[in-house]
Design a protein around this motif. Sequence first.
Motif, PDB file in Angstrom:
ATOM      1  N   LYS A  59       0.856  -1.181   0.000  1.00 19.14           N
ATOM      2  CA  LYS A  59       0.000   0.000   0.000  1.00 19.14           C
ATOM      3  C   LYS A  59       0.892   1.231   0.000  1.00 19.14           C
ATOM      4  CE  LYS A  59      -3.028   2.541   3.073  1.00 19.14           C
ATOM      5  NZ  LYS A  59      -4.288   2.782   2.400  1.00 19.14           N
ATOM      6  N   HIS A  62       0.769   7.756   1.894  1.00 19.90           N
ATOM      7  CA  HIS A  62       0.600   9.166   1.571  1.00 19.90           C
ATOM      8  C   HIS A  62       0.629   9.993   2.835  1.00 19.90           C
ATOM      9  CE1 HIS A  62      -1.414   7.653  -2.287  1.00 19.90           C
ATOM     10  NE2 HIS A  62      -0.268   8.196  -2.615  1.00 19.90           N
ATOM     11  N   LYS A  63       1.121  11.194   2.713  1.00 21.18           N
ATOM     12  CA  LYS A  63       1.178  12.051   3.894  1.00 21.18           C
ATOM     13  C   LYS A  63       0.187  13.187   3.777  1.00 21.18           C
ATOM     14  CE  LYS A  63       5.633  10.812   5.475  1.00 21.18           C
ATOM     15  NZ  LYS A  63       7.054  11.127   5.590  1.00 21.18           N
ATOM     16  N   ILE A  64      -0.214  13.700   4.898  1.00 17.15           N
ATOM     17  CA  ILE A  64      -1.105  14.853   4.920  1.00 17.15           C
ATOM     18  C   ILE A  64      -0.337  16.018   5.524  1.00 17.15           C
ATOM     19  CG2 ILE A  64      -3.239  15.816   5.834  1.00 17.15           C
ATOM     20  CD1 ILE A  64      -4.314  13.014   6.070  1.00 17.15           C
ATOM     21  N   MET A  65      -0.206  17.059   4.768  1.00 17.39           N
ATOM     22  CA  MET A  65       0.460  18.248   5.288  1.00 17.39           C
ATOM     23  C   MET A  65      -0.600  19.300   5.579  1.00 17.39           C
ATOM     24  SD  MET A  65       3.636  17.614   5.273  1.00 17.39           S
ATOM     25  CE  MET A  65       5.053  16.946   4.440  1.00 17.39           C
ATOM     26  N   PHE A  76     -10.731  23.714   2.349  1.00 18.47           N
ATOM     27  CA  PHE A  76     -10.138  22.650   1.560  1.00 18.47           C
ATOM     28  C   PHE A  76     -11.173  22.020   0.637  1.00 18.47           C
ATOM     29  CE2 PHE A  76      -6.200  20.502   1.266  1.00 18.47           C
ATOM     30  CZ  PHE A  76      -5.365  21.231   2.094  1.00 18.47           C
TER      31      PHE A  76
ATOM     32  N   LYS B  37      -6.213  -5.641   2.822  1.00 17.93           N
ATOM     33  CA  LYS B  37      -5.011  -5.415   3.606  1.00 17.93           C
ATOM     34  C   LYS B  37      -5.051  -4.055   4.298  1.00 17.93           C
ATOM     35  CE  LYS B  37      -0.120  -5.542   3.615  1.00 17.93           C
ATOM     36  NZ  LYS B  37       0.910  -4.699   3.087  1.00 17.93           N
ATOM     37  N   HIS B  38      -5.740  -3.092   3.668  1.00 21.37           N
ATOM     38  CA  HIS B  38      -5.798  -1.764   4.270  1.00 21.37           C
ATOM     39  C   HIS B  38      -6.639  -1.756   5.539  1.00 21.37           C
ATOM     40  CE1 HIS B  38      -4.109  -1.139   0.501  1.00 21.37           C
ATOM     41  NE2 HIS B  38      -5.138  -0.663  -0.151  1.00 21.37           N
ATOM     42  N   TYR B  41      -5.311  -1.008   9.118  1.00 22.64           N
ATOM     43  CA  TYR B  41      -4.067  -0.236   8.939  1.00 22.64           C
ATOM     44  C   TYR B  41      -3.987   0.829  10.015  1.00 22.64           C
ATOM     45  CZ  TYR B  41      -0.754   2.816   6.377  1.00 22.64           C
ATOM     46  OH  TYR B  41       0.311   3.590   5.996  1.00 22.64           O
ATOM     47  N   HIS B  74     -13.722  17.215   1.520  1.00 18.87           N
ATOM     48  CA  HIS B  74     -12.666  16.803   2.446  1.00 18.87           C
ATOM     49  C   HIS B  74     -13.059  17.159   3.876  1.00 18.87           C
ATOM     50  CE1 HIS B  74     -10.034  16.086  -0.920  1.00 18.87           C
ATOM     51  NE2 HIS B  74     -10.230  17.299  -1.367  1.00 18.87           N
ATOM     52  N   THR B  76     -10.675  17.018   6.179  1.00 21.20           N
ATOM     53  CA  THR B  76      -9.367  17.618   6.458  1.00 21.20           C
ATOM     54  C   THR B  76      -8.827  17.334   7.848  1.00 21.20           C
ATOM     55  OG1 THR B  76     -10.127  19.783   7.256  1.00 21.20           O
ATOM     56  CG2 THR B  76      -9.730  19.550   4.887  1.00 21.20           C
ATOM     57  N   VAL B  77      -7.539  17.091   7.871  1.00 19.46           N
ATOM     58  CA  VAL B  77      -6.794  17.076   9.125  1.00 19.46           C
ATOM     59  C   VAL B  77      -6.645  18.543   9.520  1.00 19.46           C
ATOM     60  CG1 VAL B  77      -4.462  16.753  10.003  1.00 19.46           C
ATOM     61  CG2 VAL B  77      -5.605  14.901   8.781  1.00 19.46           C
ATOM     62  N   PRO B  78      -6.896  18.876  10.774  1.00 20.06           N
ATOM     63  CA  PRO B  78      -6.947  20.303  11.122  1.00 20.06           C
ATOM     64  C   PRO B  78      -5.620  21.025  10.898  1.00 20.06           C
ATOM     65  CG  PRO B  78      -6.978  18.913  13.067  1.00 20.06           C
ATOM     66  CD  PRO B  78      -7.197  18.014  11.893  1.00 20.06           C
ATOM     67  N   PRO B 111       3.936  16.194   9.308  1.00 21.30           N
ATOM     68  CA  PRO B 111       3.592  15.289   8.192  1.00 21.30           C
ATOM     69  C   PRO B 111       2.829  14.062   8.680  1.00 21.30           C
ATOM     70  CG  PRO B 111       5.911  15.058   8.763  1.00 21.30           C
ATOM     71  CD  PRO B 111       5.340  16.059   9.722  1.00 21.30           C
ATOM     72  N   TRP B 112       1.524  14.209   8.880  1.00 21.76           N
ATOM     73  CA  TRP B 112       0.684  13.090   9.338  1.00 21.76           C
ATOM     74  C   TRP B 112       0.639  12.016   8.257  1.00 21.76           C
ATOM     75  CZ3 TRP B 112      -0.443  13.625  14.296  1.00 21.76           C
ATOM     76  CH2 TRP B 112      -0.599  14.909  14.833  1.00 21.76           C
ATOM     77  N   ILE B 113       0.461  10.790   8.676  1.00 25.06           N
ATOM     78  CA  ILE B 113       0.354   9.705   7.706  1.00 25.06           C
ATOM     79  C   ILE B 113      -1.117   9.414   7.443  1.00 25.06           C
ATOM     80  CG2 ILE B 113       0.824   7.252   7.300  1.00 25.06           C
ATOM     81  CD1 ILE B 113       3.404   7.802   9.021  1.00 25.06           C
ATOM     82  N   LYS B 114      -1.447   9.365   6.196  1.00 23.64           N
ATOM     83  CA  LYS B 114      -2.844   9.195   5.800  1.00 23.64           C
ATOM     84  C   LYS B 114      -3.287   7.764   6.099  1.00 23.64           C
ATOM     85  CE  LYS B 114      -5.698  11.047   2.160  1.00 23.64           C
ATOM     86  NZ  LYS B 114      -5.768  11.620   0.839  1.00 23.64           N
ATOM     87  N   VAL B 115      -4.370   7.622   6.837  1.00 27.37           N
ATOM     88  CA  VAL B 115      -4.862   6.290   7.174  1.00 27.37           C
ATOM     89  C   VAL B 115      -5.985   5.894   6.224  1.00 27.37           C
ATOM     90  CG1 VAL B 115      -5.889   4.865   8.972  1.00 27.37           C
ATOM     91  CG2 VAL B 115      -4.214   6.613   9.574  1.00 27.37           C
ATOM     92  N   ASP B 117      -7.175   6.206   3.082  1.00 25.14           N
ATOM     93  CA  ASP B 117      -6.557   6.715   1.856  1.00 25.14           C
ATOM     94  C   ASP B 117      -7.292   6.136   0.643  1.00 25.14           C
ATOM     95  OD1 ASP B 117      -4.895   7.888   0.101  1.00 25.14           O
ATOM     96  OD2 ASP B 117      -3.082   6.791   0.684  1.00 25.14           O
ATOM     97  N   GLU B 120      -6.880   7.935  -5.936  1.00 22.91           N
ATOM     98  CA  GLU B 120      -7.058   9.300  -6.429  1.00 22.91           C
ATOM     99  C   GLU B 120      -8.173   9.436  -7.459  1.00 22.91           C
ATOM    100  OE1 GLU B 120      -2.988  10.028  -7.318  1.00 22.91           O
ATOM    101  OE2 GLU B 120      -2.640  10.131  -5.157  1.00 22.91           O
ATOM    102  N   GLN B 151      -7.857   2.030  10.424  1.00 23.18           N
ATOM    103  CA  GLN B 151      -8.900   1.885   9.418  1.00 23.18           C
ATOM    104  C   GLN B 151      -9.751   0.675   9.763  1.00 23.18           C
ATOM    105  OE1 GLN B 151      -7.694   2.055   5.290  1.00 23.18           O
ATOM    106  NE2 GLN B 151      -9.435   0.801   4.672  1.00 23.18           N
TER     107      GLN B 151
END
Lengths: 985, 180
Positions: A59, A62-65, A76, B37-38, B41, B74, B76-78, B111-115, B117, B120, B151
Amino acid sequence: MKKYWASLEELNNDPKFVEQAEKEFLSSPLVEEGDFGRRDFMKLMAATGALASTACFQKPMHKIMPYVNQPEEVTFGVANYYASTCGECAASCGTLVKTREGRPIKLEGNPDHPMNKGGLCSKGQASLLGLYDPDRLRSALKTQKRGEAPSVKVSWEDVDKEILVKLKKSKSARILTKTINSPSLLKLLKEFGSKFEAKHVVYDAVNAENIIEAQYLSYGQKVLPQYRFDKAETIVSIDADFLGTWISPVEFTKQFSKTRKLSAKKKNMSELFVFESMMTVTGANADVRGGIKPSQAVYVAMAIANELQKKGLNAGANSETYKKYSLADEALNKKIKSAAASLYNAQGKSLVVGGNDLALQIVVNQINSMLKNDGVTVDYSVSKSHQLQGSSKEMLELVKEMAQGKVDTLIIYKANPAYTLPKSAGFEEALKKVENVIYVGTSLNETAVLSEYALGDHHSLEAWGDAEPKENLFSLQQPTIRPLFETRSLAETLMIWLGKEDDWHSYIQKYWNENIYKRHSLKSSFTQFWETSLRDGVFEAVRNRAQETSSGRTFRASVANYISNKAHQGMEVSFYETLALGDGELANNPWLQEVPDPITRITWDNYASFSTNTAKKLGIQNGDIVKIKIKDQVLEIPGHVQPGLHDDTIAVALGYGRSYGGSVGTGIGKNAFMYAQFNNNNVSYLGFVDEVKKTGEKYILASPQMAQSLLGRPIVKEATLSQWQKDPASGNKEHHNLITLWTPHKYEGYRWAMAIDLNSCTGCNACVVACQSENNIPVVGKDAVNRSRIMHWIRIDRYYTGTPEDPQVVHQPMLCQHCENAPCETVCPVIATMHSDEGLNSQIYNRCVGTRYCANNCPYKVRRFNWFDYNYGGQNKYPKTLAQNPEVTVRSRGVMEKCTFCVQRIQDAKNTAKSLERPVKDGEVKTACQQSCPADAIVFGNINDADSEISKTVKNERGYHVLEELNVKPSVTYLTKIRNVEYNS
Amino acid sequence: MNSNGSEGNARSKFLVGIVAFVIIVGGIAYAFYGPQKHQGYAPDQPIPFSHQMHAGQFNIPCAYCHVSVEKSRHATVPAMNICMNCHRFVKTDSPHIKKLTQAYNDGKPIPWIKVHDLPEFTYFNHERHVAKGVSCTTCHGDVQNMAKIKQVAPLTMGWCVNCHRQPQYNAPTSCDTCHR
């Protein structure tokens, strides 16, 4: 029935062409590319498949900034729109800039702007890509040694220090710019000029100086009038491409298309006569068109004047002059007679316009005066134009002064004389005698590399500014992104050099407060006025423009003084601007390079167009390289056969052949500016040909339409105005009795449909570039275009009818027809193309495996295949990717794509409507093509709503479906083309 | 053409065999371990932010931080200024908050990691679901009890469509609802 043809090969039934047309598919690309055959391909695909399936295990992370401090106005995922002014040409149309998370992603015309009323041309649309051009000048550069290109980065502090020392020492400085119609910047330039004794010289390579000069000679007033096509019932254009490239084409198209609309209430339309040397979009839209030699233009105008005086109009002192000259061409004389007759019948509501030639303009002025159009359709007082003020004459005087060593400092802003002036003007030599040369612009060009300093300028989307394109019409330009690079606008630079304390933004505000605010009739504070103007993007100091007329002026010029006694015999070259590239400043913009010319349909090149007879005489076919001798210069360029040209005319486009035009624009085509006719006083874009010779070499001109053929089917339909008045369905009688085996779809709720009025479409390409910008459509390059791999979702097919000597043109925008019984849907083995319950034919990229069956089965040939990863890597490097629309998937290799009816906009409107708990209103969804169309040719909406505009339009008797007999039931309805002319044949 | 007699034939058969083997084994493995698999996660985040504490213990509403969940697709992460609304004063001595404050003052985002996801090419819309009354927990699970975000739902297309197909929800099932 009229015969239509897409190419001369089709008209002549060329055996090679017939064979190709029979084949349906141009070629198998798998065999075409050398030894790489089908079997090898299968093997490789198997291996790739194996690799691809193993790659799925991990997998991707991806990162969220997040924002550190989120700006208040940003949500957003929700777009913000800002009203601004287009900075691409001096027409200065109003724009709406769509931004997402602080970056502009789309430009649209501002619907509230009185000039362009929502329309925006292809250049304006493409200026977005100019912002993200990787070749932009990213800072201030200085040359190591004079004569070498500036390459050493210097800090702005050092630049200011060094240049101020030079400016203080300078005795005679000059500022050379293109047309500037920003009142604030003009004031600043004046201040700068008086402090450092720097004269401001305005130079546009393609300009209107002879129009202004002729106005002076005719009426004693130096003015570029505002032409009112919307008030004209008869329009005669003599070498003025007002729908394509002339002064303010979007505005003129808006005005003109209004006079061409037909409805149950409006049974009449304007009549357009065009006499021109190259076939342009204006000529393509003419009711009567005559091909002429460029030097003949003035004689055509005089012949019209003569016809008018025969009918009893008074030509005053020029009466005898007009009688003296006559044209030998009988067919042309007939057209001139009918033009004159139509003008005579529309006195006071007609308009004659002409190209940039002094004698021609004087005659044109007199005709307009004779017809009492002066003050009505030629507005010289209320809202005269500030759009094209540059002059070659002043430029050449500057070159002379430079050569004599009279100029010690030269600041050049955006103008590019090293490219646009003929070599014999001696600009390069003269520039060497100037001690300090400072270039300010967004990218390095031919002139910048000869300078000592090259100062990176903001793109117009990054900077504050204002404009006064028409007298009394003010608009604001606001930054919509923080500058991407360490650039500084010319205005900011001048402010610092002038030692001003405040910044450029407050300078503009101050100017507006002192000069414009007082003309505001409402009682509000300046802050309120400023904020309203900024929100609207525009402020008009005069109300009711439509009502304003003035009395005619007294015409007083003597034409005889400006006419050479002998007409030129033999061949001439007409150098013309194209819709896409203009004077070549935008050559590095791949969207504009790839958009096919509306007439020749050729991309990525310029060429010499010959008439069919001349081509036959000289043995020239498309792509044969020819040598054209003009005085002591030889232009070697591929030839192209163009129906509708005068036999003694060769037409070559300007704006190509940049020698320092960036990674895209350099070396594409030939620089035709070098061959323009040049004498000491002026430059005119025509050349007298001494000799034309075929070299025997071949060159490939890439066109997406070369091998297409109508195969005799009624793809375009047309009628004349009088036929239509008698029977609205005329020209559209042939219908089929269709039966079907399919059970029809049920559409509950919305059903989306489109209608395109062929009578309004001018073929200007604005929709093509708008679509490209909205839908992340990649550029593929010349080679791929030649292999029929162009990616445009909407194309504008051009068809001829009539004879190759005197053809008529129909433009037909062609896009996915979203058929009810879509042939593509039934053949997809993985169901990647599906019919939605709102009538859309959806393409699901993630399901598509790239069999291309759908494209093979599409009768309209509108499906596009991603042969390569056009959107990743290589050509699409940073910051170009920032231009992409986050609401549309970026497609990768091996995927089919096509027009979606801008489904992202439909979803967006539905989302808004749902939140407000109401259905989507009519007109709420505008597709990108529809929004940008300067001619309002496209209608889109919900056909299930009986009151919507689209429901009414599809019921029009002029409506028809292309290839109706296939019974695929398209959702796109075309309205027949109506010509205001009686057929002779 | 590439024909070297029987030797070449044998070699290409061998190659085809290998390719077929890889595809089959790969396909089976994908079917078993692919999309699911996700699910579950739960990567380590740069700052061990606890939803259990914030959403559970302190009962802060989801939309206090995920501000655009009701007005955009979105959630959004704050933005970090939202964290700092409280953490300017709360628990300023914690090493994690120190790290946060430091980053905020430096103007550098965490830099948070997207859970959760989504691919696109999928255009999921939070605004619509929230407006319809779909609870956050329906898709994101019992967040108020998660010390580390995980997740829970498979977030596969089949899982989405299963809900959309229920007649009581009256949800669209056209492809272009999510794919464009």
